[in-house]
Motif scaffolding. Structure first.
Motif, PDB file in Angstrom:
ATOM      1  N   SER A 133       3.964   5.574 -46.984  1.00  0.00           N
ATOM      2  CA  SER A 133       3.799   6.670 -46.020  1.00  0.00           C
ATOM      3  C   SER A 133       3.031   7.832 -46.645  1.00  0.00           C
ATOM      4  O   SER A 133       2.081   8.359 -46.052  1.00  0.00           O
ATOM      5  CB  SER A 133       5.173   7.150 -45.538  1.00  0.00           C
ATOM      6  OG  SER A 133       5.887   6.113 -44.908  1.00  0.00           O
ATOM      7  N   CYS A 134       3.442   8.228 -47.843  1.00  0.00           N
ATOM      8  CA  CYS A 134       2.810   9.383 -48.501  1.00  0.00           C
ATOM      9  C   CYS A 134       1.406   9.055 -48.984  1.00  0.00           C
ATOM     10  O   CYS A 134       0.523   9.925 -48.980  1.00  0.00           O
ATOM     11  CB  CYS A 134       3.674   9.858 -49.673  1.00  0.00           C
ATOM     12  SG  CYS A 134       5.251  10.573 -49.157  1.00  0.00           S
ATOM     13  N   VAL A 157      -0.828   9.770 -46.185  1.00  0.00           N
ATOM     14  CA  VAL A 157      -0.888  11.149 -45.692  1.00  0.00           C
ATOM     15  C   VAL A 157      -1.374  12.138 -46.744  1.00  0.00           C
ATOM     16  O   VAL A 157      -2.177  13.043 -46.449  1.00  0.00           O
ATOM     17  CB  VAL A 157       0.502  11.579 -45.159  1.00  0.00           C
ATOM     18  CG1 VAL A 157       0.506  13.055 -44.778  1.00  0.00           C
ATOM     19  CG2 VAL A 157       0.915  10.725 -43.977  1.00  0.00           C
ATOM     20  N   LEU A 201      -3.872  15.647 -46.935  1.00  0.00           N
ATOM     21  CA  LEU A 201      -3.000  16.821 -46.851  1.00  0.00           C
ATOM     22  C   LEU A 201      -3.116  17.713 -48.083  1.00  0.00           C
ATOM     23  O   LEU A 201      -3.023  18.944 -47.993  1.00  0.00           O
ATOM     24  CB  LEU A 201      -1.544  16.364 -46.680  1.00  0.00           C
ATOM     25  CG  LEU A 201      -0.516  17.444 -46.336  1.00  0.00           C
ATOM     26  CD1 LEU A 201      -0.764  17.988 -44.938  1.00  0.00           C
ATOM     27  CD2 LEU A 201       0.900  16.875 -46.451  1.00  0.00           C
ATOM     28  N   VAL A 229       6.687  16.819 -45.447  1.00  0.00           N
ATOM     29  CA  VAL A 229       6.557  15.366 -45.258  1.00  0.00           C
ATOM     30  C   VAL A 229       7.857  14.658 -45.648  1.00  0.00           C
ATOM     31  O   VAL A 229       8.326  13.749 -44.943  1.00  0.00           O
ATOM     32  CB  VAL A 229       5.377  14.818 -46.090  1.00  0.00           C
ATOM     33  CG1 VAL A 229       5.354  13.286 -46.048  1.00  0.00           C
ATOM     34  CG2 VAL A 229       4.055  15.371 -45.578  1.00  0.00           C
TER      35      VAL A 229
END
Length: 333
Positions: free
Chosen positions: A94-95, A98, A102, A208
């Motif tokens: 997920s990270c 993103v 970001l 997040v």
């Protein structure tokens, strides 16, 4: 009694956090150090109590399960490790999707030795635990499984009496003093500037992580709700005081008393709760694994360090094992 005891706990914890962050701006240092001194004493008492809590709750819980105790212990450990590993990989993927966009143009600030800005207590009293967390777990396993297998009544009766003492300490000492402890933690963080500095630097990352926490909790409680045929969001709302306590203490083990009471309030069988919650508070740290994985990935991205899957796969799998030794110390993970 337990329902009445925990009725206003969430409100007290929330007020303690808000007051701690606010009072740090104007409270004179000598007065603030009184709370810091209390925190030092209470923290030492928690460190002393946690191994006893584990033995006092896990051993009788295992013995009450009878012949199925060994099998249940094995299944619980496998599920806990699998959940921790899932949390790590879920966070990484997920990270990794993103963070690159970001964290563009972000750099790690030079925040070294934040403890130098924190106040020190007037005095401390050493309260070394009788044994550490791992010893407590192994001892609880041996006693619980041994009693379940042998059917010994004398030792089981003694453990049940010890359990009553531990529950009395939890209800009469630990729970009533927790809000003051959490207030002192956030007060010292506010005075040192640590809380707001960390939020300022890693605000995006923390945002997040918070979203991922919510998604993971909803997933876990949805599975539990389907199995138990209960509303997962209602179950989550009942457990919220435990989440806030964990936020304030930074320790899963220190949150055991609150988690235990709220789980029983959710209708969890008393024997299962007494067995699983102290055990899983020390072997199931999926939330800590999530935070550490996300922060490590963010730092790798901001410093140009390698962060490919093979590196993080080994990191996450080892982290799941290392977490077992972490809960004995607040913030240990």
């Amino acid at each position: 009694m337990m329902k009445k005891l925990f009725k206003n706990l969430l409100f007290k914890i929330f007020i303690a956090i808000c007051l701690g962050l606010s009072f740090g701006f104007f409270l004179p240092s000598p007065i603030a150090r009184i709370f810091v001194t209390f925190n030092g004493l209470f923290s030492n008492f928690l460190s002393f109590s946690i191994p006893l809590i584990i033995v006092g709750l896990v051993a009788p819980g295992i013995s009450d399960l009878g012949k199925s105790a060994g099998r249940l212990l094995f299944i619980t450990a496998i599920i806990a490790y699998g959940s921790t590993i899932f949390s790590g990989f879920f966070t990484y993927f997920s990270c990794n999707a993103v963070f690159p966009s970001l964290l563009t143009n972000e750099a790690v600030a030079n925040v070294q030795h934040p403890e130098e800005g924190m106040l020190s207590p007037f005095f401390t009293i050493s309260m070394p635990p009788v044994f550490d967390v791992m010893t407590a777990l192994i001892l609880a396993f041996l006693l619980g499984i041994g009693i379940a297998a042998s059917g010994g009544h004398a030792l089981k009766s003694g453990l049940n009496e010890f359990k009553k003492i531990i529950e009395m300490v939890i209800q009469s000492v630990i729970i009533p003093l927790l809000p003051f402890y959490i207030f002192g933690i956030f007060l010292n963080m506010s005075i040192s500037g640590t809380a707001f500095t960390i939020i300022g630097i890693f605000g995006k990352v923390i945002g997040v992580i918070l979203i991922l926490h919510v998604l993971l909790l909803v997933l876990q409680y949805t599975i539990a709700g389907i199995i138990a045929k209960k509303n997962p969001f209602k179950l989550l709302s009942v457990m919220f005081p435990a989440y806030m306590t964990a936020l304030g203490t930074s320790s899963s083990a220190a949150t055991i008393p609150v988690t235990l009471a709220q789980a029983k309030k959710n209708g969890v069988n008393s024997d299962i709760a007494d067995f699983c919650i102290p055990l899983c508070a020390t072997i199931h740290l999926s939330g800590s694994t999530m935070k550490i994985t996300a922060m490590a990935l963010a730092i790798c991205l901001m410093t140009g360090l390698p962060h490919d899957l093979p590196i993080f796969a080994g990191f996450i799998m080892m982290l799941g094992i290392m977490m077992v030794a972490a809960p004995g110390v607040p913030g240990g993970a």
